[in-house]
Design a protein around this motif. Structure first.
Motif, PDB file in Angstrom:
ATOM      1  N   SER D   9     -81.896  46.475   6.749  1.00  0.00           N
ATOM      2  CA  SER D   9     -80.877  46.698   5.720  1.00  0.00           C
ATOM      3  C   SER D   9     -80.149  47.993   6.055  1.00  0.00           C
ATOM      4  O   SER D   9     -80.788  49.015   6.320  1.00  0.00           O
ATOM      5  CB  SER D   9     -81.576  46.815   4.355  1.00  0.00           C
ATOM      6  N   VAL D  10     -78.821  47.941   6.079  1.00  0.00           N
ATOM      7  CA  VAL D  10     -78.016  49.114   6.436  1.00  0.00           C
ATOM      8  C   VAL D  10     -77.066  49.423   5.291  1.00  0.00           C
ATOM      9  O   VAL D  10     -76.296  48.558   4.871  1.00  0.00           O
ATOM     10  CB  VAL D  10     -77.191  48.854   7.718  1.00  0.00           C
ATOM     11  N   THR D  11     -77.122  50.643   4.762  1.00  0.00           N
ATOM     12  CA  THR D  11     -76.264  51.025   3.638  1.00  0.00           C
ATOM     13  C   THR D  11     -75.499  52.310   3.948  1.00  0.00           C
ATOM     14  O   THR D  11     -76.099  53.376   4.082  1.00  0.00           O
ATOM     15  CB  THR D  11     -77.104  51.252   2.362  1.00  0.00           C
ATOM     16  N   PRO D  12     -74.168  52.228   4.079  1.00  0.00           N
ATOM     17  CA  PRO D  12     -73.370  53.450   4.240  1.00  0.00           C
ATOM     18  C   PRO D  12     -73.287  54.175   2.898  1.00  0.00           C
ATOM     19  O   PRO D  12     -73.097  53.529   1.869  1.00  0.00           O
ATOM     20  CB  PRO D  12     -71.998  52.918   4.669  1.00  0.00           C
ATOM     21  N   LEU D  13     -73.467  55.484   2.907  1.00  0.00           N
ATOM     22  CA  LEU D  13     -73.409  56.263   1.654  1.00  0.00           C
ATOM     23  C   LEU D  13     -72.161  57.143   1.621  1.00  0.00           C
ATOM     24  O   LEU D  13     -71.682  57.588   2.665  1.00  0.00           O
ATOM     25  CB  LEU D  13     -74.660  57.137   1.523  1.00  0.00           C
ATOM     26  N   GLY D  14     -71.668  57.363   0.415  1.00  0.00           N
ATOM     27  CA  GLY D  14     -70.524  58.258   0.256  1.00  0.00           C
ATOM     28  C   GLY D  14     -69.184  57.620   0.588  1.00  0.00           C
ATOM     29  O   GLY D  14     -68.217  58.314   0.867  1.00  0.00           O
ATOM     30  N   THR D  15     -69.126  56.287   0.538  1.00  0.00           N
ATOM     31  CA  THR D  15     -67.877  55.600   0.890  1.00  0.00           C
ATOM     32  C   THR D  15     -66.885  55.573  -0.271  1.00  0.00           C
ATOM     33  O   THR D  15     -65.718  55.254  -0.066  1.00  0.00           O
ATOM     34  CB  THR D  15     -68.154  54.142   1.319  1.00  0.00           C
ATOM     35  N   HIS D  23     -68.306  47.085   5.595  1.00  0.00           N
ATOM     36  CA  HIS D  23     -69.275  47.701   6.505  1.00  0.00           C
ATOM     37  C   HIS D  23     -70.394  46.725   6.874  1.00  0.00           C
ATOM     38  O   HIS D  23     -70.809  46.654   8.020  1.00  0.00           O
ATOM     39  CB  HIS D  23     -69.875  48.949   5.850  1.00  0.00           C
ATOM     40  N   VAL D  24     -70.871  45.981   5.875  1.00  0.00           N
ATOM     41  CA  VAL D  24     -71.984  45.059   6.122  1.00  0.00           C
ATOM     42  C   VAL D  24     -71.551  43.966   7.089  1.00  0.00           C
ATOM     43  O   VAL D  24     -72.302  43.573   7.980  1.00  0.00           O
ATOM     44  CB  VAL D  24     -72.502  44.467   4.782  1.00  0.00           C
ATOM     45  N   LYS D  25     -70.317  43.503   6.946  1.00  0.00           N
ATOM     46  CA  LYS D  25     -69.789  42.477   7.856  1.00  0.00           C
ATOM     47  C   LYS D  25     -69.758  42.997   9.295  1.00  0.00           C
ATOM     48  O   LYS D  25     -70.106  42.286  10.244  1.00  0.00           O
ATOM     49  CB  LYS D  25     -68.378  42.061   7.415  1.00  0.00           C
ATOM     50  N   PHE D  44     -81.660  41.696   3.403  1.00  0.00           N
ATOM     51  CA  PHE D  44     -82.023  42.098   4.760  1.00  0.00           C
ATOM     52  C   PHE D  44     -81.554  41.048   5.759  1.00  0.00           C
ATOM     53  O   PHE D  44     -81.455  39.874   5.426  1.00  0.00           O
ATOM     54  CB  PHE D  44     -83.556  42.210   4.899  1.00  0.00           C
ATOM     55  N   THR D  45     -81.307  41.495   6.992  1.00  0.00           N
ATOM     56  CA  THR D  45     -81.065  40.558   8.083  1.00  0.00           C
ATOM     57  C   THR D  45     -82.305  40.529   8.958  1.00  0.00           C
ATOM     58  O   THR D  45     -82.770  41.574   9.417  1.00  0.00           O
ATOM     59  CB  THR D  45     -79.844  41.007   8.924  1.00  0.00           C
ATOM     60  N   ASP D  46     -82.875  39.342   9.149  1.00  0.00           N
ATOM     61  CA  ASP D  46     -84.045  39.190  10.026  1.00  0.00           C
ATOM     62  C   ASP D  46     -83.567  39.069  11.468  1.00  0.00           C
ATOM     63  O   ASP D  46     -82.625  38.321  11.758  1.00  0.00           O
ATOM     64  CB  ASP D  46     -84.829  37.928   9.658  1.00  0.00           C
ATOM     65  N   ILE D  47     -84.231  39.785  12.371  1.00  0.00           N
ATOM     66  CA  ILE D  47     -83.845  39.784  13.781  1.00  0.00           C
ATOM     67  C   ILE D  47     -85.103  39.676  14.646  1.00  0.00           C
ATOM     68  O   ILE D  47     -86.090  40.367  14.391  1.00  0.00           O
ATOM     69  CB  ILE D  47     -83.099  41.093  14.161  1.00  0.00           C
ATOM     70  N   GLU D  48     -85.059  38.809  15.664  1.00  0.00           N
ATOM     71  CA  GLU D  48     -86.177  38.701  16.609  1.00  0.00           C
ATOM     72  C   GLU D  48     -85.977  39.719  17.725  1.00  0.00           C
ATOM     73  O   GLU D  48     -84.951  39.718  18.393  1.00  0.00           O
ATOM     74  CB  GLU D  48     -86.251  37.289  17.201  1.00  0.00           C
ATOM     75  N   LEU D  49     -86.981  40.585  17.927  1.00  0.00           N
ATOM     76  CA  LEU D  49     -86.867  41.629  18.944  1.00  0.00           C
ATOM     77  C   LEU D  49     -88.134  41.687  19.796  1.00  0.00           C
ATOM     78  O   LEU D  49     -89.180  41.182  19.398  1.00  0.00           O
ATOM     79  CB  LEU D  49     -86.648  42.994  18.282  1.00  0.00           C
ATOM     80  N   SER D  75     -78.077  54.966   5.283  1.00  0.00           N
ATOM     81  CA  SER D  75     -79.466  54.746   4.875  1.00  0.00           C
ATOM     82  C   SER D  75     -79.910  53.389   5.416  1.00  0.00           C
ATOM     83  O   SER D  75     -79.281  52.364   5.151  1.00  0.00           O
ATOM     84  CB  SER D  75     -79.563  54.758   3.342  1.00  0.00           C
ATOM     85  N   TYR D  76     -80.979  53.392   6.214  1.00  0.00           N
ATOM     86  CA  TYR D  76     -81.534  52.143   6.749  1.00  0.00           C
ATOM     87  C   TYR D  76     -82.891  51.882   6.095  1.00  0.00           C
ATOM     88  O   TYR D  76     -83.674  52.825   5.911  1.00  0.00           O
ATOM     89  CB  TYR D  76     -81.825  52.255   8.253  1.00  0.00           C
ATOM     90  N   VAL D  77     -83.173  50.623   5.798  1.00  0.00           N
ATOM     91  CA  VAL D  77     -84.541  50.232   5.457  1.00  0.00           C
ATOM     92  C   VAL D  77     -84.933  49.157   6.463  1.00  0.00           C
ATOM     93  O   VAL D  77     -84.194  48.178   6.660  1.00  0.00           O
ATOM     94  CB  VAL D  77     -84.672  49.683   4.021  1.00  0.00           C
ATOM     95  N   VAL D  78     -86.060  49.377   7.133  1.00  0.00           N
ATOM     96  CA  VAL D  78     -86.485  48.487   8.211  1.00  0.00           C
ATOM     97  C   VAL D  78     -87.922  48.059   7.969  1.00  0.00           C
ATOM     98  O   VAL D  78     -88.796  48.908   7.771  1.00  0.00           O
ATOM     99  CB  VAL D  78     -86.417  49.201   9.581  1.00  0.00           C
TER     100      VAL D  78
END
Lengths: 100, 100, 100, 100
Positions: D9-15, D23-25, D44-49, D75-78
């Motif tokens: 999950s990626v969240t830009p702050l202060g926009t 941004h999410v796109k 969240f976006t699930d990604i295989e790594l 702010s990232y949540v992983v």
């Protein structure tokens, strides 16, 4: 005694500033005034709670306060450690992680 | 209509197996049977909710079921996206993220 | 100086015990021995880092150690606070949240 | 084959806006163009790594793109699910959670 330790992060979105200190301080005030045992960290505040309802009531109070400050979107991240087999304490969890 | 989208991850600890499918499936069953709009992901299940109380009631049901299965410790990770300025929908959030 | 504050939670799965102290202590040892500035919390350990690569290297070390202890599945939760406009410090973030 | 499934999950702050779709796109575009197997969720976006380094490289690309858009705090949540005993696949994890 506490049935769960909740690690809580509260982020107001759309405030127009990269600094969120004003809002974060208010959230800490609410937790402190609630009389709960807590400990502030850089990313999360750990709180000792006894039920999910107690968590819900705390989130309601936090939302009310932030909305009164003009916030229109809130992102929460919550980690709940719930043990059925024993009571949980913030200080004990930290002492064990530190190997004390 | 939904006031928040909650992304929920439930992990039973101390089960003695690296496979948690049996428990995770039960959690999905509880969410489905609750009649809530939801969508299963690999890491989190997205759920449309209208209050923190509704989330607390869901966590109570999940805990009860897992404890009945013999689980003695549960770790939850919960991300809550709460907008005051508009309703939130799982499908709309995904469509926007995909740029559709 | 630190470009990001990372809050890290590491949970070994399938260990067969509700107590994870032994593993969590080892993770704290790795962080301490890495020479990074950190602070242990009940749910997360806050760490000052300068790049995502540094985080990747730390996770590699943690995985290696846990696998050596017999762990076959690991669940990490990581929150990264990355500011481009200013340096971040664990103690400063806590002081501001406490309103000091 | 994938050694881990990462939920990001990626969240830009202060926009200055409660809407983060733009941004999410962009973040979804970066993940898609990286050629990784992924699935977009509401939170969240699930990604295989296959390694933590691969995750670090992805976060570097995301940061670069968001900073180019004017973002000054992210702010990232992983959540990382890492299994040593078997390969992980997004679709298999979902199928098991659904009891299929």
């Amino acid at each position: 005694m506490a049935k769960m330790v909740v690690s809580l992060s509260v982020t107001p979105l759309g405030t127009g500033s990269t600094s969120l200190s004003k809002h974060v301080k208010k959230v800490t005030d609410i937790i402190r005034e609630s009389g709960l045992r807590y400990r502030t960290g850089a990313g999360f505040t750990d709180i000792e709670l006894d039920s999910y309802r107690q968590l819900a009531d705390l989130l309601d109070k936090i939302e009310k306060t932030l909305v009164d400050m003009g916030v229109q979107r809130i992102s929460y991240v919550v980690k709940i450690d719930r043990r059925i087999d024993k009571e949980l304490f913030i200080e004990e969890k930290i002492a064990r992680a530190e190997g004390i």
